[in-house]
Design an enzyme around this catalytic site. Sequence first.
Site, PDB file in Angstrom:
ATOM      1  N   VAL A  14       0.834  -1.214   0.000  1.00  0.00           N
ATOM      2  CA  VAL A  14       0.000   0.000   0.000  1.00  0.00           C
ATOM      3  C   VAL A  14       0.869   1.266   0.000  1.00  0.00           C
ATOM      4  CG1 VAL A  14      -1.882   1.220   1.152  1.00  0.00           C
ATOM      5  CG2 VAL A  14      -1.818  -1.279   1.198  1.00  0.00           C
ATOM      6  N   ALA A  33      -6.940  19.451  -4.382  1.00  0.00           N
ATOM      7  CA  ALA A  33      -6.658  19.805  -2.985  1.00  0.00           C
ATOM      8  C   ALA A  33      -6.508  21.313  -2.787  1.00  0.00           C
ATOM      9  CB  ALA A  33      -5.391  19.094  -2.531  1.00  0.00           C
ATOM     10  N   GLU A 127     -10.183   5.903   5.566  1.00  0.00           N
ATOM     11  CA  GLU A 127     -11.003   5.335   4.481  1.00  0.00           C
ATOM     12  C   GLU A 127     -10.436   4.008   3.960  1.00  0.00           C
ATOM     13  OE1 GLU A 127     -14.056   6.693   2.747  1.00  0.00           O
ATOM     14  OE2 GLU A 127     -13.859   4.551   2.431  1.00  0.00           O
ATOM     15  N   GLY A 132     -10.710  -1.597   0.855  1.00  0.00           N
ATOM     16  CA  GLY A 132      -9.705  -1.069  -0.082  1.00  0.00           C
ATOM     17  C   GLY A 132     -10.124   0.215  -0.768  1.00  0.00           C
ATOM     18  N   GLU A 188      -3.415 -10.946   4.740  1.00  0.00           N
ATOM     19  CA  GLU A 188      -2.786 -10.332   5.909  1.00  0.00           C
ATOM     20  C   GLU A 188      -1.482 -11.068   6.225  1.00  0.00           C
ATOM     21  OE1 GLU A 188      -4.173  -7.524   7.577  1.00  0.00           O
ATOM     22  OE2 GLU A 188      -5.149  -7.706   5.651  1.00  0.00           O
ATOM     23  N   LYS A 203     -13.178  -4.685  10.049  1.00  0.00           N
ATOM     24  CA  LYS A 203     -13.815  -3.732   9.116  1.00  0.00           C
ATOM     25  C   LYS A 203     -15.285  -3.531   9.470  1.00  0.00           C
ATOM     26  CE  LYS A 203     -10.573  -5.206   5.523  1.00  0.00           C
ATOM     27  NZ  LYS A 203     -10.352  -6.223   4.500  1.00  0.00           N
TER      28      LYS A 203
HETATM   29  N1  HSE Z   1      -6.296  -8.990   3.722  1.00  0.00           N
HETATM   30  C1  HSE Z   1      -7.234  -8.006   3.340  1.00  0.00           C
HETATM   31  C2  HSE Z   1      -8.185  -8.616   2.334  1.00  0.00           C
HETATM   32  C3  HSE Z   1      -6.526  -6.812   2.748  1.00  0.00           C
HETATM   33  O1  HSE Z   1      -7.887  -9.682   1.785  1.00  0.00           O
HETATM   34  O2  HSE Z   1      -9.251  -8.062   2.105  1.00  0.00           O
HETATM   35  C4  HSE Z   1      -7.395  -5.607   2.594  1.00  0.00           C
HETATM   36  O3  HSE Z   1      -7.838  -5.127   3.827  1.00  0.00           O
END
Ligand code: HSE
Length: 434
Positions: A14, A33, A127, A132, A188, A203
């Site tokens: 990221v 911006a 966000e 994502g 992850e 999430k």
């Molecule tokens: N490991 C997470 C997924 C990454 O597969 O959605 C994004 O948060």
Amino acid sequence: MKPVKVGICGLGTVGGGTFNVLKRNAEEIARRAGRGIEVAQIATRHPNSKCDTGSTPITADIFDIVNNPEIDIVVELIGGYTVAKELVLKAIENGKHVVTANKALIAVHGNEIFAKAREKGVIVAFEASVAGGIPVIKAIREGLAGNRINWLAGIINGTGNFILTEMREKGRTFEDVLKEAQELGYAEADPTFDVEGIDAAHKLTILASIAFGIPLQFDKAYTEGIARLTTADVNYAEALGYRIKHLGVARRTEAGVELRVHPTLIPADRLIANVNGVMNAVMVNGDAVGSTLYYGAGAGMEPTASAVVADVVDVTRALTTGPNNRVPHLAFQPDSLSDHPILPITACESAYYLRIQAKDHPGVLAQVATILSERGINIESIMQKEAEVQDGLVPVILVTHRVVEQRIDDAIAALERLDDVVDKVVRIRVEQLN
Ligand code: HSE
């Protein structure tokens, strides 16, 4: 006007994507911006081959970023709970705004972090922590601000959805697909977070807070993973007109808030049932708007960077506003959060798919039906696979109407006590999402 100075902590998937997007789209981003946005320093121990950092100063110590007086916005992309928490709290203490993609950090320590940020008058934007590249936090927090939100349901783990899709469509093994997801940078660091529903629960905790105006309560979320799903159940679900998805569900009821992640049968003709691969989707139902659906890439280098950069732009635009004139971190004013409780899973309500391995002789179905009817459980459909009789055992598959989970627990216990029932009863929750 002088450019805003950003420090990026972590140059992995990221972080590299964020650097690249900020650089590639610098001119358009500045037009949005109102001033330039410049990466003034990066903290990383390893170079990223997908990222040409040129002359941008690099340090190996992430704390150099939060202590750098030049930096206005700290972008935290190191992940994890411990060092990331220390880093973010230090950044706030030093009066810096923070942008993070760290769902675990926000779900577990967000209440403390936002309180500290409020005290210091800085923004913590997150966000990218959910789904994502899909701007679902902004949609709920701002776009749906006129609604009383009733429920939301989402496929919010790309790795899990990728695994389920590949298993169903290509018959690939669980381990094989998981390995590919890791290679692609979706999974992850600890992939059990993906397959056991912990990442999705992080999430969901965030989404439920901003939807219902409740504090973050990750410890009360119920999680059940996908590792025990069998091809047989995937196929029976299909025959009944359903798809199995690993769903996060948050629903407001009079008694409290349901907060649960588990494999779920959803009607195959719903749009969300056709969200495949690493894609994510979140359905949000509000009293004014009805049902809405947000779809897009839930993980990956540039999709997640898209959300990080949007937050950097938001923070830049808000630099000249007073702290009391900003959108609250959790959508509702901090002193107006509600104490509506999170319900235990036994008090949650759902429909159920049950698969019972029964001895193939007269009267078994009648016994099953009696146990369910004695507990007020209504059967929506039932299927007995005579063609699959093996060793005198036949699978009986049924779908119930909605019922409180405690009653299904009691019914399953009674079914498992029957002499004619062998093995554990398989139970998968069913959501119609209408
Ligand atoms: N490991 C997470 C997924 C990454 O597969 O959605 C994004 O948060």
